[in-house]
Design an enzyme around this catalytic site. Structure first.
Site, PDB file in Angstrom:
ATOM      1  CG  ASN A 405      34.555  86.062  22.165  1.00 14.64           C
ATOM      2  OD1 ASN A 405      34.383  85.322  21.197  1.00 14.64           O
ATOM      3  ND2 ASN A 405      35.043  85.612  23.297  1.00 14.64           N
ATOM      4  CG  ASP A 406      29.500  86.850  22.683  1.00 13.66           C
ATOM      5  OD1 ASP A 406      30.156  85.795  22.756  1.00 13.66           O
ATOM      6  OD2 ASP A 406      29.076  87.460  23.674  1.00 13.66           O
ATOM      7  CB  THR A 407      29.913  90.860  17.279  1.00 17.54           C
ATOM      8  OG1 THR A 407      31.249  91.237  17.603  1.00 17.54           O
ATOM      9  CG2 THR A 407      28.945  91.469  18.260  1.00 17.54           C
ATOM     10  CG  PHE A 445      28.286  90.413  28.105  1.00 19.89           C
ATOM     11  CD1 PHE A 445      28.934  90.391  29.325  1.00 19.89           C
ATOM     12  CD2 PHE A 445      27.114  91.126  27.989  1.00 19.89           C
ATOM     13  CE1 PHE A 445      28.428  91.062  30.406  1.00 19.89           C
ATOM     14  CE2 PHE A 445      26.608  91.811  29.067  1.00 19.89           C
ATOM     15  CZ  PHE A 445      27.251  91.777  30.277  1.00 19.89           C
ATOM     16  CB  ALA A 446      26.747  85.297  24.583  1.00 20.48           C
TER      17      ALA A 446
END
Lengths: 479, 117
Positions: A405-407, A445-446
């Site tokens: 997701n964040d990446t 996660f962020a």
């Protein structure tokens, strides 16, 4: 040896120091080996062998025999052997059985206990100091070891709790956090000075407790995605605490080993934050300002998304020319690396060009994805690091995002206020179509929302990554 | 411990070791960041040597208890550290070594080929 003149007499103590020197050389070679793919495993084995030799040699130290008032050497040795047997009996199964996904927290635990051990060495030596006759630098070595060791101990404990999701992975912030932390830091500093002057044991105990507190409050505001960098920093701290114990005990071995880890650890920490496109101060202190951004993410869930079926996506994939698989932590959690390879093989069998786009910090630790995919025997040529993958994405038909997701969050490029702004991402948004395999709409996660999920060219497949991928394999084979 | 070296001698060793530590890992690829962190974590587990010396000389309950736990924690660090690093690196075994890896990939393609035929 008896025939040698006294000037070149070679004592047992010299022999021991020589062996320790070999141990030191072993540690340097170990670190050198660990920094290249070819020598990594051998480097680790050299390090382990060196440590074993050093430990064995220590049993010849006069400290084990020299009579001293009130010391029962047999009892101490027995206790030591029990402690070592117990430690090994816990550590080996823990390290062997831990799941691949949980390895970063395992490292945090082993690092924390090392910091604790260094602090205990310093404290015990302090208790042995004869009162009033100790040089100030001796007290400084002890106090430094205690504070840094304690910070490492509790900091690692909080890191463990965050990664194990015992506490939230989001930055924990509260009003006035920064002044409070600064106040604790300054208090420790002034108490350290006071301890140096007075050599007082109660003062040292207060410093110790505040060190433990500092480890916690320093770690709380650091977001889950940044915790691996934090563990690396704490690892470096433990190294310095060990070096301080080495000064206290006049041990070259501990000084060198501790300093090697301390220095290389700080460099490694900086390299890791660079891989995330952030500076170290940014990682350590930025959460204080980002409370608003993190809070805003939860309110945006009402927008429409396009959810698809595995059959639709299977057809999309089967008739594509080029597919990029972008793995993330979700793949690791679902243990879906093997079935991901099956899907890639099924597509390749139809003539589709498949590659894996690996973000350096995908998962919970750098290199996590490489490790998992290597385990599934994914051909090395199909693994593309971010820098090589990104130029391919504009010509890619489908970007299949498996549990990441964040990446792939374009906010890193487009939203200056975002906590991940500036982090290099995999440009999944440039592919012709994007498919997300996700467990739910929960942010990554962020803890921030991902615009790409709402893009018209994006299809979402909800569910466990492994099950969904299995269905996709069937759908591709049927297409 | 018999002939105590001076503080300057120890500081010399410290400063030189710091330079070596910085130099020795200067070119580590990002996929090895975690194994390197884990491996260097194991290296500082050598604090076990220090805890052993402390416990060997301990007298009185307080020192014995502190020493016992110090040895226990340090053993966890050194043993667990090396074992967990080895386990991480096990995963790299067929990776990056050009010939070995290519051979494996070729074997697998052969296998697939036969299945298809």
């Amino acid at each position: 040896m008896n025939r040698l003149p006294a000037a070149v007499d070679f004592t047992l103590a010299d022999g021991r120091d020589l062996v320790y020197l070999l141990v030191i050389a072993g540690f340097v070679l170990a670190l050198k080996g660990l920094s290249s793919p070819r020598g990594a495993r051998r480097g680790n084995l050299i390090g382990a062998a060196a440590a074993l030799v050093g430990i064995a040699m220590t049993f010849t130290d006069p400290a084990f025999r020299t009579p001293a008032p009130g010391v029962d050497h047999a009892l101490n040795l027995a206790l030591m052997l029990i402690a070592m047997a117990l430690g090994a009996a816990i550590a080996v199964p823990a390290a062997r059985l831990v799941k691949m996904t949980a390895m970063p927290q395992m490292v945090a635990v082993f690092n924390g206990v090392g910091g604790g051990a260094a602090a205990l060495v310093s404290i015990t030596e302090f208790l042995k100091f004869p009162h009033g006759t100790v040089a100030v630098y001796k007290i400084f070595e002890v106090v430094f070891g205690v504070v840094v060791g304690c910070v490492s101990l509790t900091g690692s404990a909080v890191s463990f709790a965050k990664l194990q999701e015992l506490v939230t992975g989001r930055p924990i912030t509260y009003k006035g956090q920064q002044p409070v932390n600064a106040l604790v830091g300054l208090t420790i500093l002034s108490l350290v000075l006071a301890t140096l002057v007075t050599g007082s044991t109660p003062l040292l105990v207060v410093v110790l407790v505040l060190g433990l507190v500092l480890g916690v409050i320093f770690t709380l505001p650091i977001g889950g995605a940044d915790v691996p960098v934090l563990i690396s920093l704490l690892n470096s701290f433990t190294g310095l605490a060990v070096a301080a114990s080495g000064f206290t005990l006049d041990s070259n071995l501990l000084i060198v080993a501790g300093t090697l880890v301390g220095a290389s650890g700080i460099l490694l920490t900086r390299l890791m934050s660079k891989a995330m496109g952030r500076s170290l101060p940014n990682i350590l202190f930025s959460a204080f300002g980002s409370v608003v951004t993190a809070g805003a993410a939860t309110g945006a869930d009402a927008r429409p998304v396009k959810a698809g079926t595995p059959e639709d996506v299977g057809v999309l994939l089967a008739y594509a020319r080029k597919v990029a698989i972008i793995p993330g932590y979700g793949l690791a959690v679902a243990q879906a690396q093997h079935v991901a390879r099956e899907l890639a093989d099924a597509l390749a069998a139809r003539g589709v060009e498949v590659f894996y786009a690996i973000h350096p910090v995908a998962g919970r630790m750098p290199g996590h994805m490489n490790v998992l995919l290597a385990e599934a025997n994914v051909p090395y040529e199909q693994l593309k690091e971010m820098d090589l993958a990104n130029p391919e994405l504009p010509t890619t038909d489908v970007a299949l995002v498996v549990g990441a997701n964040d990446t792939v969050n374009p906010a890193a490029k487009s939203t200056p206020g975002s906590p991940i702004y500036g982090m290099p991402i995999i440009n999944a948004d440039q592919a012709g179509a994007v498919v997300f395999l996700k467990r739910s709409m929960r942010p990554g996660f962020a803890g921030i929302d991902n615009e790409l999920l709402y893009d018209p060219k994006t299809t979402l497949l909800f569910g466990d990554a492994k099950e969904t991928l299995t269905k996709l394999v069937q759908a591709v084979e049927a297409a | 411990m018999t002939s105590s070296p001076g503080i300057v001698e120890l500081l010399t060793i410290f400063v030189l070791a710091a330079f070596v530590g910085n130099e020795v890992i200067s070119k580590v690829p990002s996929i090895l960041h975690t194994p390197l962190m884990s491996g260097s974590n194991a290296v500082h587990g050598i604090i076990l040597v220090g805890t052993m010396l402390v416990l060997a000389n301990a007298h009185g309950t307080a020192e014995l208890v502190l020493g016992f736990f110090a040895v226990l924690l340090a053993t966890l660090n050194v043993v667990g550290g090396f074992v967990v690093t080895d386990r991480m690196l096990e995963m790299f075994k067929s990776k990056g070594h050009g010939p070995e890896r290519r051979q494996e990939a070729a074997d697998r393609r052969d296998g697939d080929g036969k299945e298809a035929a």
